[in-house]
Design a protein around this motif. Structure first.
Motif: not given
Lengths: 203, 203
Positions: A44, A67, A73-74, A78, A82, A120, B27-28, B30, B40, B42-44, B46-47, B77, B81
């Motif tokens: 992976d 942070n 990682r975000r 992506w 994505k 995009y 912005p994704a 999701e 703060a 934090i997106a995603d 796994q992050a 993963a 996924r």
């Protein structure tokens, strides 16, 4: 690994063949897989990045602060997911993998979607790099490498509309001029040579 | 967060609406997104896991050794996924998300594929847990939580063929009986109640 100054040998695997040699090292039958000098197998792409970060600490590709690490990682997610789904699968899978794996003809609707979606993503790269030195902040990180991996695969097809996205182009030209990236740009698919601008630093 | 003993409030977002409130924090567009006590974002998924591991260290959900950490991440993963694409998208997206988002009728070929693919994943859970105490090794890790998140969504539909996979069932019954997991099993989708076995520890 070039960024970290690590030496390695590459071995070709064709994941679409689901061959025994690949299944033996990764039950998900996906690339990449890293075989460490101690024989450890790491599967992976993101797990490999985190592993290299934890075991080879001389060159850091993740920042110190939690942070800032989360932001890297975000962005890895992506581009690995994505961008991969919205752009790379539609262009590289349709035009290259289907041909190499002999699993059908390119789906023109998918290719159209890939050409549409890439704008995009290039806008997003421009947005980020107009505000930051690199994608995730001041320093080059795995986020830049994840993005560059996707972009370079699409650029090999000549499908990146650089002229419409000058800020993204500046970012990618800085990536291309790094010593770590130069050898990758010399790679060629058998029977499918790269376009002349692909390895050119002044594209 | 329950496993780590952290308190939190949940907020509903419907990613298919691509609403401004969600775009403003990711912005994704999701879910999930974590808003920390310091504000703060934090997106995603796994992050978020890595961030919680780095900032709340009292309870560890990643092991110490880099190779063991890589094994957890490989399995995250796998479930986030591979299981998501091969099973959850085919069953939960078709049966639930399409209905909630009013974007069409379930695709029966996709549902058939989901029912077919889940056996292979339950076999893999059985294979791992017949050799290890938890999916990635001796201790419960994010790998178990990633797997349980996928499995529980499919189990809500009654689409997990437990009787044919007794070892996977033993693993999931151990997950269900954890205090961290019990409140999640009380969740209900409006207009789509859970089957009786869903929250039952003796299913």
């Amino acid at each position: 690994m070039n960024e970290k100054g690590l030496s390695y040998e590459l071995a070709v695997e064709k994941p679409w063949e689901h061959g025994d040699s690949l299944l033996a090292i990764n039950p998900a039958a996906e690339v990449p897989v890293l075989k460490d000098e101690n024989g450890a197998l790491i599967a992976d792409a993101q797990a490999i990045c985190e592993y290299l970060e934890e075991t080879y600490e001389d060159v850091k590709l993740l920042p110190e602060h939690p942070n800032a690490r989360a932001e890297v990682r975000r962005l890895i997610a992506w581009f690995d997911r994505k961008f991969q789904t919205e752009v790379t699968d539609n262009l590289v899978d349709e035009k290259v993998i289907k041909r190499l794996s002999r699993t059908g003809t390119p789906n023109t609707a998918a290719i159209r979607a890939g050409h549409h979606n890439i704008h995009y993503h290039l806008d997003y790269i421009s947005y980020l790099t107009e505000r930051r030195n690199w994608l995730a902040g001041d320093e080059l990180t795995y986020a830049d490498l994840a993005a560059a991996a996707q972009i370079s695969a699409v650029d090999y097809l000549g499908d990146v509309p650089w002229e419409q996205h000058p800020s993204a182009k500046v970012w990618y030209s800085r990536i291309k001029s790094r010593p770590s990236f130069r050898p990758l740009l010399a790679d060629n698919l058998p029977g499918m040579p790269a376009p002349s601008h692909y390895a050119d630093l002044d594209f």
